[in-house]
Design an enzyme around this catalytic site. Structure first.
Site, mmCIF file in Angstrom:
data_model
loop_
_atom_site.group_PDB
_atom_site.id
_atom_site.type_symbol
_atom_site.label_atom_id
_atom_site.label_comp_id
_atom_site.label_asym_id
_atom_site.label_seq_id
_atom_site.Cartn_x
_atom_site.Cartn_y
_atom_site.Cartn_z
ATOM 1 N N CYS A 1 30.363 -6.121 -22.930
ATOM 2 C CA CYS A 1 30.512 -6.238 -21.522
ATOM 3 C C CYS A 1 29.214 -6.388 -20.637
ATOM 4 O O CYS A 1 29.255 -7.115 -19.794
ATOM 5 C CB CYS A 1 31.122 -5.083 -21.198
ATOM 6 S SG CYS A 1 30.338 -3.396 -21.507
ATOM 7 N N LYS B 1 43.005 7.361 -27.283
ATOM 8 C CA LYS B 1 43.554 5.899 -27.773
ATOM 9 C C LYS B 1 42.764 5.082 -27.977
ATOM 10 O O LYS B 1 42.106 4.376 -27.187
ATOM 11 C CB LYS B 1 44.884 5.681 -26.762
ATOM 12 C CG LYS B 1 45.913 4.850 -27.685
ATOM 13 C CD LYS B 1 46.426 3.671 -27.354
ATOM 14 C CE LYS B 1 45.435 2.458 -26.914
ATOM 15 N NZ LYS B 1 45.149 1.357 -27.995
ATOM 16 N N GLU C 1 35.538 1.273 -16.557
ATOM 17 C CA GLU C 1 34.582 0.384 -17.244
ATOM 18 C C GLU C 1 35.167 -0.895 -17.641
ATOM 19 O O GLU C 1 35.852 -1.051 -18.712
ATOM 20 C CB GLU C 1 34.138 1.099 -18.445
ATOM 21 C CG GLU C 1 33.500 2.402 -17.966
ATOM 22 C CD GLU C 1 32.353 2.546 -17.298
ATOM 23 O OE1 GLU C 1 31.671 1.466 -16.856
ATOM 24 O OE2 GLU C 1 31.782 3.479 -16.373
ATOM 25 N N GLU D 1 34.559 -14.243 -18.736
ATOM 26 C CA GLU D 1 33.744 -13.548 -19.787
ATOM 27 C C GLU D 1 33.762 -14.303 -21.152
ATOM 28 O O GLU D 1 35.130 -14.377 -21.476
ATOM 29 C CB GLU D 1 34.403 -12.315 -19.790
ATOM 30 C CG GLU D 1 33.632 -11.248 -20.513
ATOM 31 C CD GLU D 1 34.102 -9.807 -20.417
ATOM 32 O OE1 GLU D 1 35.193 -9.742 -20.373
ATOM 33 O OE2 GLU D 1 33.448 -8.919 -20.470
HETATM 34 P P1 NAP Z 1 41.722 -4.448 -23.578
HETATM 35 O O1 NAP Z 1 42.663 -5.481 -24.299
HETATM 36 O O2 NAP Z 1 41.656 -4.177 -22.122
HETATM 37 O O3 NAP Z 1 42.086 -3.254 -24.242
HETATM 38 C C1 NAP Z 1 41.306 -2.161 -24.061
HETATM 39 C C2 NAP Z 1 42.155 -0.968 -24.565
HETATM 40 O O4 NAP Z 1 43.445 -0.855 -23.829
HETATM 41 C C3 NAP Z 1 42.729 -1.133 -26.058
HETATM 42 O O5 NAP Z 1 42.838 0.177 -26.527
HETATM 43 C C4 NAP Z 1 44.184 -1.482 -25.913
HETATM 44 O O6 NAP Z 1 44.981 -1.268 -26.797
HETATM 45 C C5 NAP Z 1 44.591 -0.821 -24.611
HETATM 46 N N1 NAP Z 1 45.407 -1.497 -23.988
HETATM 47 C C6 NAP Z 1 45.844 -2.601 -23.802
HETATM 48 N N2 NAP Z 1 46.933 -2.867 -22.965
HETATM 49 C C7 NAP Z 1 47.528 -1.754 -22.382
HETATM 50 C C8 NAP Z 1 48.344 -1.203 -21.690
HETATM 51 N N3 NAP Z 1 49.247 -2.235 -21.084
HETATM 52 N N4 NAP Z 1 48.440 0.093 -21.514
HETATM 53 C C9 NAP Z 1 47.699 0.990 -22.051
HETATM 54 N N5 NAP Z 1 46.650 0.673 -22.756
HETATM 55 C C10 NAP Z 1 46.390 -0.734 -22.940
HETATM 56 O O7 NAP Z 1 40.381 -4.530 -24.120
HETATM 57 P P2 NAP Z 1 39.591 -5.447 -25.165
HETATM 58 O O8 NAP Z 1 39.811 -6.749 -25.663
HETATM 59 O O9 NAP Z 1 39.981 -4.189 -26.365
HETATM 60 O O10 NAP Z 1 38.091 -5.127 -24.808
HETATM 61 C C11 NAP Z 1 37.272 -5.983 -24.195
HETATM 62 C C12 NAP Z 1 37.048 -5.812 -22.886
HETATM 63 O O11 NAP Z 1 36.635 -4.600 -22.756
HETATM 64 C C13 NAP Z 1 35.978 -6.795 -22.144
HETATM 65 O O12 NAP Z 1 36.581 -7.421 -21.050
HETATM 66 C C14 NAP Z 1 34.735 -5.989 -21.988
HETATM 67 O O13 NAP Z 1 33.908 -6.419 -21.006
HETATM 68 C C15 NAP Z 1 35.418 -4.715 -21.680
HETATM 69 N N6 NAP Z 1 34.396 -3.533 -21.840
HETATM 70 C C16 NAP Z 1 33.883 -2.909 -20.807
HETATM 71 C C17 NAP Z 1 32.848 -2.169 -20.908
HETATM 72 C C18 NAP Z 1 31.970 -1.493 -19.839
HETATM 73 O O14 NAP Z 1 31.635 -0.283 -19.892
HETATM 74 N N7 NAP Z 1 32.223 -1.868 -18.469
HETATM 75 C C19 NAP Z 1 32.422 -1.533 -22.301
HETATM 76 C C20 NAP Z 1 33.101 -2.423 -23.444
HETATM 77 C C21 NAP Z 1 33.875 -3.329 -23.219
HETATM 78 P P3 NAP Z 1 45.480 -2.405 -27.967
HETATM 79 O O15 NAP Z 1 44.177 -2.231 -28.964
HETATM 80 O O16 NAP Z 1 46.635 -1.754 -28.642
HETATM 81 O O17 NAP Z 1 45.339 -3.677 -27.298
#
Ligand code: NAP
Length: 489
Positions: free
Chosen positions: A296, A186, A262, A393
């Protein structure tokens, strides 16, 4: 109104399959479609399928049904599908980079670098697929034997974010395929197009039906929660925010799923006074400005020895102030838009908070007027200890520079965060480098370099940046179980 400005853009957007991919078939979503937008204009690019809960369940059923055959599939053939997909990604890198820039905003050169990085995971894991082994040893008392074997974990749910629309997928899908696991993927709703093309490439490379199933959805919580609660699922691998990661971990506790998390970061970038300052500035530009600061691994705080802090801030401000901001498809653009208005507002609030508490802007500090979600590259100095951006962040092109008096102070400041993904250390003193690195509370460290991403290395964090590793041989372990056999001999 569409935002597309060139025939090549229309051509690649038209080529993307816009449906769900379930059990080897492309099909419509029961909830209609959801819109994908170009963040450089805020205008829609196209529509893709919007899955219902039943669609998501069907995807899991397809993964479950394909599981036994895929687990028994010859490892060499699993690897060769990945290898062919790697080659197809490289061959199509220009088109795929354009598509990524359209949906995510990063400059074309960076999108192309991400395609190469994403493809590298397929190459790496194509080679790992034939290296799955176990062990055989004699019990300490000489009686009986220990036999271990590695087996695929089973059906996996892979949830990815928008900031690296393809690489965050390949570093999960690659090891899953190599290990013999089937998956439901997804992607983030803001950037589904790169993942849709990736799945089309896997299909073209001969991936059997049901091994990878793709679900795009406007309500991730509603569609994903029933899958996480389904006892047929064995593992959840999530890349995204710490906040969502916590919720998913709670949901996953019901079935005690294997987890890889992650999550977010708050990387300290430490510069000692014995460092090569120009090299540190160069490293800082990469650690801060790659992906418009939306990584990240982005350097979130620059801790610089008092003696060289002003010099470092001036040089960094000069370079960041000269960067060309604009639509990622335009010639020479180095800084694209942020992903959406919410993200830009958050960055602006963090900058205003710091300025309100006494920080100074050496360059930038503002959102750009007009269409799209642009924010000027910004360097801040005189950062007070209570500024929110030291703890949160930033996820944008903002570099706060803060001085330190000695090594202990630098380490204490660097570790003063709930996160623990990556840190960067610049020093020419090897003993100091190792001393400092041993005390840093992070899963990864960049020593005299501003980037750590590498398909052959274990990527991942500690503390509230999560757990599990992606890439390297450690990346395979996440998708394998160890079975031990007590042999009576
Ligand atoms: P996010 O809001 O947590 O969303 C990530 C994914 O999860 C998206 O596909 C989102 O879908 C889905 N999602 C959100 N709420 C959910 C729920 N309740 N149940 C199931 N799935 C859900 O993060 P983001 O804003 O896309 O990404 C930025 C974050 O990712 C930052 O904090 C960054 O640091 C982190 N990141 C970490 C790494 C690592 O390797 N550590 C790498 C890259 C990014 P939707 O699009 O529908 O909201």
């Amino acid at each position: 109104m569409s935002t597309i400005t060139a025939p090549a853009e229309q051509k690649i957007v038209d080529e993307v399959p816009k449906q769900l991919y379930i059990g080897g078939e492309w099909r419509d979503g029961a909830k209609g479609t959801l819109s994908v937008e170009d963040p450089s204009t805020g205008e829609p690019l196209c529509e893709v399928a919007d899955a219902s809960t039943d669609d998501a369940k069907a995807a899991l059923t397809a993964a479950v049904e394909a599981g036994p055959e895929w687990a028994a599939h010859p490892p060499r053939e699993r690897g060769e599908i990945l290898r062919r997909s790697f080659e197809a990604l490289i061959a199509r890198a220009d088109d795929l980079a354009l598509l990524m820039t359209l949906e995510m905003g990063k400059p074309l050169a960076e999108s192309k670098a991400e395609i190469a990085y994403a493809a590298e995971f397929f190459r790496w894991f194509s080679e790992e697929s034939v290296r799955i082994d176990g062990r055989y040893s004699v019990n300490s008392n000489g009686q009986g034997r220990v036999l271990t074997m590695k087996q695929p974990v089973g059906p996996c749910l892979l949830i990815t974010p928008w900031n690296f629309p393809m690489a965050m997928g390949t570093r999960k899908i690659g090891p899953a395929i190599a290990a013999g696991c089937t998956t439901v993927v997804k992607p983030a709703q803001q950037t589904p197009l790169s993942m849709l093309m990736l799945v089309k490439i896997l299909e073209g490379a001969g991936l059997p039906a049901g091994v990878v199933n793709l679900v795009t959805a406007s309500s991730s919580s509603k569609t994903m929660a029933p899958l996480i609660a389904d006892s047929r699922l064995r593992k959840l691998s999530f890349t995204g925010s710490t906040e969502v990661g916590r919720k998913l971990m709670e949901q996953a506790s019901h079935n005690l799923l294997r987890l890889s998390m992650e999550l977010g970061g708050n990387a300290p970038f430490i510069v000692f006074d014995d460092a090569d300052i120009d090299a540190a500035v160069q490293g800082a530009l990469i650690a801060k400005m790659r992906n418009i600061g939306e990584a990240c691994t982005a350097a979130n705080r620059f801790h610089v020895a008092d003696k060289v802090a002003d010099q470092f801030a001036e040089k960094l401000a000069e370079k960041m102030g000269a960067m060309k901001v604009g639509r990622g498809t335009e010639e020479g653009v180095q800084v694209g838009p942020l992903i959406d208005n919410g993200q830009r507002t958050k960055v602006a609030e963090l900058v205003e908070d710091a300025l309100g508490r006494g920080a100074k802007a050496v360059v930038g500090g503002h959102a750009r007027a007009g269409a799209g979600y642009f924010f000027d590259p910004t360097v801040l100095t005189d950062i007070p200890d209570d500024a929110n951006l030291l703890q949160e962040e930033i996820f944008g092109p903002v570099a706060p520079v803060k001085g330190f008096a000695d090594e202990d102070e630098a380490i204490a400041a660097a570790n003063n965060t709930e996160y623990g993904l990556v840190a960067y250390v610049f020093t020419n003193n090897l003993k100091r480098a190792l001393r400092v690195i041993e005390r840093l509370e992070t899963g990864m460290v960049g020593l005299n370099q501003g980037m750590v991403s590498n398909a052959g290395a274990p990527f991942g964090g500690i503390k509230q940046s999560g757990f599990g590793r992606e890439g390297g041989y450690e990346g395979m372990e996440e998708y394998l179980e160890t079975k031990y056999v007590a042999v009576n001999l």
